[in-house]
Design a protein around this motif. Structure first.
Motif, PDB file in Angstrom:
ATOM      1  N   TRP A 105       0.826  -1.205   0.000  1.00  0.00           N
ATOM      2  CA  TRP A 105       0.000   0.000   0.000  1.00  0.00           C
ATOM      3  C   TRP A 105       0.860   1.254   0.000  1.00  0.00           C
ATOM      4  CZ3 TRP A 105      -4.367  -1.019  -1.841  1.00  0.00           C
ATOM      5  CH2 TRP A 105      -4.987  -2.233  -1.572  1.00  0.00           C
ATOM      6  N   GLU A 106       1.995   1.219   0.697  1.00  0.00           N
ATOM      7  CA  GLU A 106       2.930   2.358   0.669  1.00  0.00           C
ATOM      8  C   GLU A 106       3.418   2.607  -0.749  1.00  0.00           C
ATOM      9  OE1 GLU A 106       6.308   2.625   3.381  1.00  0.00           O
ATOM     10  OE2 GLU A 106       5.191   1.277   4.712  1.00  0.00           O
ATOM     11  N   ALA A 107       3.847   1.537  -1.405  1.00  0.00           N
ATOM     12  CA  ALA A 107       4.360   1.661  -2.775  1.00  0.00           C
ATOM     13  C   ALA A 107       3.265   2.152  -3.717  1.00  0.00           C
ATOM     14  CB  ALA A 107       4.914   0.322  -3.253  1.00  0.00           C
ATOM     15  N   ASP A 108       2.050   1.666  -3.527  1.00  0.00           N
ATOM     16  CA  ASP A 108       0.922   2.073  -4.362  1.00  0.00           C
ATOM     17  C   ASP A 108       0.629   3.570  -4.186  1.00  0.00           C
ATOM     18  OD1 ASP A 108      -0.635   0.739  -6.261  1.00  0.00           O
ATOM     19  OD2 ASP A 108      -2.399   0.721  -4.963  1.00  0.00           O
ATOM     20  N   ALA A 109       0.603   4.025  -2.937  1.00  0.00           N
ATOM     21  CA  ALA A 109       0.349   5.450  -2.668  1.00  0.00           C
ATOM     22  C   ALA A 109       1.439   6.306  -3.306  1.00  0.00           C
ATOM     23  CB  ALA A 109       0.285   5.703  -1.163  1.00  0.00           C
ATOM     24  N   ARG A 110       2.702   5.926  -3.110  1.00  0.00           N
ATOM     25  CA  ARG A 110       3.822   6.692  -3.679  1.00  0.00           C
ATOM     26  C   ARG A 110       3.745   6.712  -5.203  1.00  0.00           C
ATOM     27  NH1 ARG A 110       5.627  10.709  -3.150  1.00  0.00           N
ATOM     28  NH2 ARG A 110       5.774  10.294  -0.943  1.00  0.00           N
ATOM     29  N   PHE A 111       3.418   5.564  -5.811  1.00  0.00           N
ATOM     30  CA  PHE A 111       3.321   5.461  -7.263  1.00  0.00           C
ATOM     31  C   PHE A 111       2.284   6.450  -7.812  1.00  0.00           C
ATOM     32  CE2 PHE A 111       1.018   3.673 -10.909  1.00  0.00           C
ATOM     33  CZ  PHE A 111       2.051   3.605 -11.844  1.00  0.00           C
ATOM     34  N   PHE A 112       1.087   6.477  -7.219  1.00  0.00           N
ATOM     35  CA  PHE A 112       0.026   7.342  -7.744  1.00  0.00           C
ATOM     36  C   PHE A 112       0.288   8.819  -7.451  1.00  0.00           C
ATOM     37  CE2 PHE A 112      -2.383   3.346  -8.031  1.00  0.00           C
ATOM     38  CZ  PHE A 112      -2.752   3.452  -9.365  1.00  0.00           C
ATOM     39  N   ILE A 113       0.939   9.124  -6.346  1.00  0.00           N
ATOM     40  CA  ILE A 113       1.309  10.522  -6.075  1.00  0.00           C
ATOM     41  C   ILE A 113       2.322  10.982  -7.118  1.00  0.00           C
ATOM     42  CG2 ILE A 113       2.579  12.022  -4.471  1.00  0.00           C
ATOM     43  CD1 ILE A 113       1.158  10.477  -2.185  1.00  0.00           C
ATOM     44  N   ASP A 114       3.324  10.166  -7.380  1.00  0.00           N
ATOM     45  CA  ASP A 114       4.329  10.514  -8.392  1.00  0.00           C
ATOM     46  C   ASP A 114       3.702  10.631  -9.780  1.00  0.00           C
ATOM     47  OD1 ASP A 114       6.237  10.581  -6.418  1.00  0.00           O
ATOM     48  OD2 ASP A 114       7.109   8.617  -6.913  1.00  0.00           O
ATOM     49  N   LEU A 115       2.749   9.764 -10.072  1.00  0.00           N
ATOM     50  CA  LEU A 115       2.054   9.812 -11.362  1.00  0.00           C
ATOM     51  C   LEU A 115       1.260  11.115 -11.486  1.00  0.00           C
ATOM     52  CD1 LEU A 115       2.014   7.724 -13.645  1.00  0.00           C
ATOM     53  CD2 LEU A 115      -0.132   6.873 -12.736  1.00  0.00           C
ATOM     54  N   SER A 142      -0.257   4.953  11.040  1.00  0.00           N
ATOM     55  CA  SER A 142      -0.944   6.249  10.953  1.00  0.00           C
ATOM     56  C   SER A 142       0.011   7.379  10.582  1.00  0.00           C
ATOM     57  CB  SER A 142      -1.663   6.569  12.262  1.00  0.00           C
ATOM     58  OG  SER A 142      -0.740   6.626  13.326  1.00  0.00           O
ATOM     59  N   TYR A 143       1.272   7.312  10.998  1.00  0.00           N
ATOM     60  CA  TYR A 143       2.234   8.345  10.636  1.00  0.00           C
ATOM     61  C   TYR A 143       2.408   8.399   9.120  1.00  0.00           C
ATOM     62  CZ  TYR A 143       6.620  10.790   9.905  1.00  0.00           C
ATOM     63  OH  TYR A 143       7.569  11.658   9.449  1.00  0.00           O
ATOM     64  N   LYS A 144       2.628   7.245   8.500  1.00  0.00           N
ATOM     65  CA  LYS A 144       2.808   7.205   7.046  1.00  0.00           C
ATOM     66  C   LYS A 144       1.528   7.601   6.328  1.00  0.00           C
ATOM     67  CE  LYS A 144       6.626   4.034   6.903  1.00  0.00           C
ATOM     68  NZ  LYS A 144       7.155   2.757   6.517  1.00  0.00           N
ATOM     69  N   ARG A 145       0.389   7.115   6.828  1.00  0.00           N
ATOM     70  CA  ARG A 145      -0.894   7.459   6.209  1.00  0.00           C
ATOM     71  C   ARG A 145      -1.099   8.972   6.236  1.00  0.00           C
ATOM     72  NH1 ARG A 145      -4.103   4.344   9.041  1.00  0.00           N
ATOM     73  NH2 ARG A 145      -4.470   5.900  10.646  1.00  0.00           N
ATOM     74  N   MET A 147       1.182  11.299   6.562  1.00  0.00           N
ATOM     75  CA  MET A 147       2.203  11.941   5.731  1.00  0.00           C
ATOM     76  C   MET A 147       1.764  11.959   4.252  1.00  0.00           C
ATOM     77  SD  MET A 147       6.187  10.803   5.277  1.00  0.00           S
ATOM     78  CE  MET A 147       5.742   9.413   4.247  1.00  0.00           C
ATOM     79  N   PHE A 148       1.299  10.793   3.745  1.00  0.00           N
ATOM     80  CA  PHE A 148       0.835  10.718   2.362  1.00  0.00           C
ATOM     81  C   PHE A 148      -0.393  11.596   2.144  1.00  0.00           C
ATOM     82  CE2 PHE A 148       2.962   6.400   1.947  1.00  0.00           C
ATOM     83  CZ  PHE A 148       3.858   6.805   0.973  1.00  0.00           C
ATOM     84  N   MET A 149      -1.348  11.571   3.075  1.00  0.00           N
ATOM     85  CA  MET A 149      -2.570  12.359   2.927  1.00  0.00           C
ATOM     86  C   MET A 149      -2.265  13.862   2.927  1.00  0.00           C
ATOM     87  SD  MET A 149      -4.963  10.258   2.323  1.00  0.00           S
ATOM     88  CE  MET A 149      -6.517  11.094   2.565  1.00  0.00           C
ATOM     89  N   ALA A 150      -1.300  14.276   3.747  1.00  0.00           N
ATOM     90  CA  ALA A 150      -0.910  15.690   3.761  1.00  0.00           C
ATOM     91  C   ALA A 150      -0.308  16.086   2.411  1.00  0.00           C
ATOM     92  CB  ALA A 150       0.086  15.950   4.885  1.00  0.00           C
ATOM     93  N   GLU A 151       0.485  15.212   1.848  1.00  0.00           N
ATOM     94  CA  GLU A 151       1.083  15.490   0.536  1.00  0.00           C
ATOM     95  C   GLU A 151       0.002  15.578  -0.546  1.00  0.00           C
ATOM     96  OE1 GLU A 151       4.588  13.766  -2.440  1.00  0.00           O
ATOM     97  OE2 GLU A 151       4.223  12.762  -0.517  1.00  0.00           O
ATOM     98  N   ILE A 152      -0.983  14.708  -0.471  1.00  0.00           N
ATOM     99  CA  ILE A 152      -2.097  14.727  -1.442  1.00  0.00           C
ATOM    100  C   ILE A 152      -2.882  16.028  -1.317  1.00  0.00           C
ATOM    101  CG2 ILE A 152      -4.311  13.634  -2.006  1.00  0.00           C
ATOM    102  CD1 ILE A 152      -2.931  10.934  -1.189  1.00  0.00           C
ATOM    103  N   GLN A 153      -3.205  16.427  -0.084  1.00  0.00           N
ATOM    104  CA  GLN A 153      -3.968  17.662   0.134  1.00  0.00           C
ATOM    105  C   GLN A 153      -3.190  18.881  -0.360  1.00  0.00           C
ATOM    106  OE1 GLN A 153      -7.135  17.626   0.819  1.00  0.00           O
ATOM    107  NE2 GLN A 153      -6.943  15.404   0.959  1.00  0.00           N
ATOM    108  N   LYS A 154      -1.903  18.895  -0.129  1.00  0.00           N
ATOM    109  CA  LYS A 154      -1.059  19.997  -0.588  1.00  0.00           C
ATOM    110  C   LYS A 154      -1.081  20.074  -2.120  1.00  0.00           C
ATOM    111  CE  LYS A 154       3.656  21.724  -0.235  1.00  0.00           C
ATOM    112  NZ  LYS A 154       5.014  21.439   0.261  1.00  0.00           N
ATOM    113  N   MET A 155      -1.030  18.927  -2.769  1.00  0.00           N
ATOM    114  CA  MET A 155      -1.075  18.904  -4.241  1.00  0.00           C
ATOM    115  C   MET A 155      -2.428  19.385  -4.750  1.00  0.00           C
ATOM    116  SD  MET A 155       0.962  15.365  -5.085  1.00  0.00           S
ATOM    117  CE  MET A 155       0.743  15.483  -6.864  1.00  0.00           C
ATOM    118  N   ARG A 156      -3.510  18.984  -4.083  1.00  0.00           N
ATOM    119  CA  ARG A 156      -4.852  19.419  -4.500  1.00  0.00           C
ATOM    120  C   ARG A 156      -4.988  20.941  -4.382  1.00  0.00           C
ATOM    121  NH1 ARG A 156      -8.218  15.393  -5.758  1.00  0.00           N
ATOM    122  NH2 ARG A 156      -8.139  13.433  -4.626  1.00  0.00           N
TER     123      ARG A 156
END
Length: 164
Positions: A105-115, A142-145, A147-156
């Motif tokens: 799931w970590e790799a999947d989240a990173r892949f789609f953020i990079d995409l 929860s820390y990683k979750r 972290m990824f969600m914050a990055e997604i919100q920042k991109m949005r």
């Protein structure tokens, strides 16, 4: 108890087997070898499936069970029932999701953020971020979750104009 001797069957492409990567944390480059062959049991020879751990040097660990061809459907049915129970216990919609490790799931989240960062159109950007969010929902850490969600919100927020 009679000694059992396993002999993998071969066809024109070689041994009838599949090698699959192990997602378990074994030392070295461990893989699963799933093969089909014959096993001598005393004076009888039966067809069996085997699942063995191996590396570049050969088979690892202790003896593993053989699954007679007549029983393999029962074994698969048992695995399916266990997966269904795990899915129900964890409240997961897709049965295969129950079996995927955290790092998937970590790799999947990173892949789609990079995409999404490379997307040229808003629709693909948005779709990629939605896929990343879905992967984040499966993260137990929860820390990683977060972290990824914050990055997604920042991109949005940074992409309100609809172009990347």
């Amino acid at each position: 108890m009679s000694k059992r001797v396993y002999m993998p069957l071969k066809d024109s492409q070689g041994q009838i087997s599949e090698i699959k990567n192990s997602t378990h944390t074994h030392k070295g480059n461990i893989k699963y070898r799933i093969s089909f062959g014959e096993e001598k049991r005393g004076s009888k020879t039966i067809e069996v499936f085997k699942i063995q751990l191996c590396d570049e040097k050969g088979i690892k660990g202790r003896k593993v069970p053989s699954y007679p061809i007549e029983d393999i459907c029962e074994v698969i049915e048992g695995l399916q029932k266990i997966v269904e129970r795990v899915v129900k216990l964890k409240g997961i919609e897709n049965p295969l999701d129950a079996l995927k490790p955290e790092r998937y799931w970590e790799a999947d989240a990173r892949f789609f953020i990079d995409l999404a960062k490379k997307a040229q159109y808003f629709t693909t950007f948005n779709q990629d971020l939605c896929e990343a969010e879905e992967a984040c929902r499966h993260l137990k850490n929860s820390y990683k979750r977060n972290m990824f969600m914050a990055e997604i919100q920042k991109m949005r927020k940074g992409n309100k104009d609809g172009a990347n």
